[in-house]
Design a protein around this motif. Structure first.
Motif, mmCIF file in Angstrom:
data_model
loop_
_atom_site.group_PDB
_atom_site.id
_atom_site.type_symbol
_atom_site.label_atom_id
_atom_site.label_comp_id
_atom_site.label_asym_id
_atom_site.label_seq_id
_atom_site.Cartn_x
_atom_site.Cartn_y
_atom_site.Cartn_z
ATOM 1 N N SER A 266 -69.730 5.865 -101.087
ATOM 2 C CA SER A 266 -69.752 4.592 -100.665
ATOM 3 C C SER A 266 -70.528 3.621 -101.803
ATOM 4 N N MET A 270 -69.505 0.755 -104.201
ATOM 5 C CA MET A 270 -69.958 -0.459 -104.167
ATOM 6 C C MET A 270 -70.683 -1.226 -105.561
ATOM 7 N N VAL A 297 -61.595 3.309 -100.457
ATOM 8 C CA VAL A 297 -63.142 3.007 -100.744
ATOM 9 C C VAL A 297 -63.255 3.295 -102.177
ATOM 10 N N THR A 320 -77.739 -4.062 -96.254
ATOM 11 C CA THR A 320 -76.330 -4.537 -96.244
ATOM 12 C C THR A 320 -76.013 -4.962 -97.658
ATOM 13 N N TRP A 321 -75.156 -4.282 -98.223
ATOM 14 C CA TRP A 321 -74.473 -4.355 -99.528
ATOM 15 C C TRP A 321 -73.334 -5.097 -99.693
ATOM 16 N N ALA A 331 -66.109 -6.644 -99.865
ATOM 17 C CA ALA A 331 -66.503 -5.604 -99.157
ATOM 18 C C ALA A 331 -67.731 -5.613 -98.888
ATOM 19 N N CYS A 333 -70.992 -3.147 -96.844
ATOM 20 C CA CYS A 333 -71.082 -1.726 -96.690
ATOM 21 C C CYS A 333 -72.598 -1.922 -96.215
ATOM 22 N N ASP A 374 -61.976 -1.338 -91.569
ATOM 23 C CA ASP A 374 -62.909 -0.269 -91.544
ATOM 24 C C ASP A 374 -62.488 1.022 -92.532
ATOM 25 N N TRP A 376 -63.464 3.744 -93.921
ATOM 26 C CA TRP A 376 -63.332 5.138 -93.437
ATOM 27 C C TRP A 376 -62.720 5.547 -92.246
ATOM 28 N N VAL A 397 -72.805 5.437 -93.495
ATOM 29 C CA VAL A 397 -72.324 4.045 -93.803
ATOM 30 C C VAL A 397 -71.486 3.327 -92.854
ATOM 31 N N CYS A 399 -68.285 0.738 -93.868
ATOM 32 C CA CYS A 399 -67.662 0.081 -95.044
ATOM 33 C C CYS A 399 -66.614 -0.845 -94.563
ATOM 34 N N LYS A 401 -63.742 -4.040 -95.472
ATOM 35 C CA LYS A 401 -63.057 -4.926 -96.167
ATOM 36 C C LYS A 401 -62.864 -6.097 -95.761
#
Length: 404
Positions: A266, A270, A297, A320-321, A331, A333, A374, A376, A397, A399, A401
């Motif tokens: 992930s 990113m 992903v 937090t990405w 996105a 993540c 989500d 995943w 993680v 993730c 969107k």
């Protein structure tokens, strides 16, 4: 045969002396390259049989359909040079020759990659490219190579910019478009100059099959996933379509847990990193395939906007990405680096971020509603009109969107 070699050598001389504006090939790697490389799992134990079977597996497992396209032989395929200086493949391990192998890979609808090194010898002690750049480029073009990984061992007194530019010019002169991967380990700040030389460049030393550790090999160190990730700070401004930061190949399927593999994959997506699998595709289990082939992903990594994501905040071991995407999407993540689960809560009403690099703003106030997916779980999980709360397992993680 002698006449053929003579004319090839003559061609090298003529190409090297041609007055032209050499450059890297344009229009390649507009999104981060995706494929497979032999080194992480097999090191020097490579063969024609392995490469053919891996190409077969990439198609049969659905990896090709997920976007993977390059099959790259790393070090130890070469054993010597002939009397005219042309590189020779190991006749025992590659009895059909490299061109026949490339043809096999191409027949599968895939692309073929190979390895060399800027020094006198490769990292595995095999003959490398120093002083033979134009000869090697002609051989690669003749064989049908689509991707070259170029390492940095045995390079005493070499100038990195000069060495890699020479190989770039040789590839361009040979005439076959080849993605050029600079594996210089980030020692000479390639992010400052490699954009004009190659299509991707290594930013660190080698990755190690460990989530959060360092392997000391005496004269050099290999780094775990988290250590590699941390070394990417400040580099995102240098990446974009046709020129990518490369935090090294994936270790998914080489021994980490499912949680760790999912986090590793992930974050690489990113960071808009090249996705080069490094496991045994022929025998991977269902969990590994599930991680490597998650198209939702992967789409974050391959987003055509071409902006590398960034670490926005850190709280209680959770990072937090954020990564801006095309069409105003984002996105998000959340990475749990700790060895215990963490509860996270996102109050969208107070969430507002401006990314000056992409000139994009993520504002999830009540006036601007995003749906949440989500990536995943592969399902929609509400929207930004309500706070979002979840528990992230250890070294895992979440993730999302964000889209309208």
């Amino acid at each position: 045969m002698k006449n053929t070699r003579f004319f090839l050598l003559l061609g090298c001389v003529l190409l090297a002396s041609t007055v032209m504006q050499a450059q890297k090939f344009q229009g390649l790697a507009l999104t981060p390259p995706m494929g497979w490389n032999s080194w992480n799992k097999f090191a020097c134990n490579v063969s024609e049989e392995l490469i053919r079977e891996t190409a077969d597996a990439m198609v049969a497992t659905g990896m090709k359909d997920a976007g993977y396209e390059y099959i790259v032989i790393d070090d130890c395929w070469q054993v010597s040079r002939d009397s005219l200086g042309f590189i020779v493949a190991d006749p025992k391990r590659f009895p059909s020759g490299i061109k026949a192998l490339a043809d096999y890979v191409h027949a599968k609808g895939l692309k073929f990659g190979i390895y060399s090194c800027a020094g006198n010898k490769t990292c595995g002690g095999r003959p490398a490219g120093r002083g033979h750049e134009y000869q090697d480029a002609l051989s690669y073009a003749k064989w049908g190579v689509d991707y070259l990984k170029y390492d940095w061992c045995d390079t005493e007194n070499l100038n990195a910019i000069g060495a890699y530019t020479t190989m770039r010019d040789a590839l361009f002169a040979a005439g076959r478009p080849i993605v050029f991967s600079l594996c210089e380990w980030g020692n000479n700040k390639p992010e400052l100059w490699a954009k004009e030389v190659g299509h991707l460049w290594r930013t660190t030393g080698d990755i190690y099959n460990c989530f959060d550790c360092v392997q000391n090999n005496g004269t050099w160190k290999a780094f775990g996933v988290m250590q590699i990730m941390d070394k990417q700070d400040g580099l995102r401004k240098n990446a974009g379509p046709g020129h990518w930061n490369d935090p090294d190949m994936l270790e998914v399927g080489n021994g980490m847990s499912l949680n760790e593999s999912r986090a590793h994959f992930s974050i690489w997506c990113m960071m808009a990193a090249p996705l080069i699998a490094g496991n045994d595709l022929r025998s991977m289990n269902a969990e590994t395939l599930t991680v490597l082939s998650n198209k939702e992903v992967i789409a974050i990594d391959q987003d055509s906007l071409g902006v590398q994501g960034f670490r926005h905040a850190v709280k209680d071991s959770v990072e937090t990405w954020l990564k801006p995407l095309k069409n105003g999407e984002w996105a998000v993540c959340l990475l749990n680096r700790s060895t215990t689960p963490r509860v996270v809560a996102l109050d969208w009403k107070t969430f507002s971020v401006i990314d000056s690099l992409s000139n994009r703003t993520l504002n999830t106030s009540a006036k601007e509603v995003y749906k949440l997916r989500d990536l995943w779980l592969k399902k929609n999980v509400g929207d930004t009109r309500k706070p979002f709360k979840a528990t992230i397992p250890a070294r895992d993680v979440l993730c999302l969107k964000l889209f309208k």
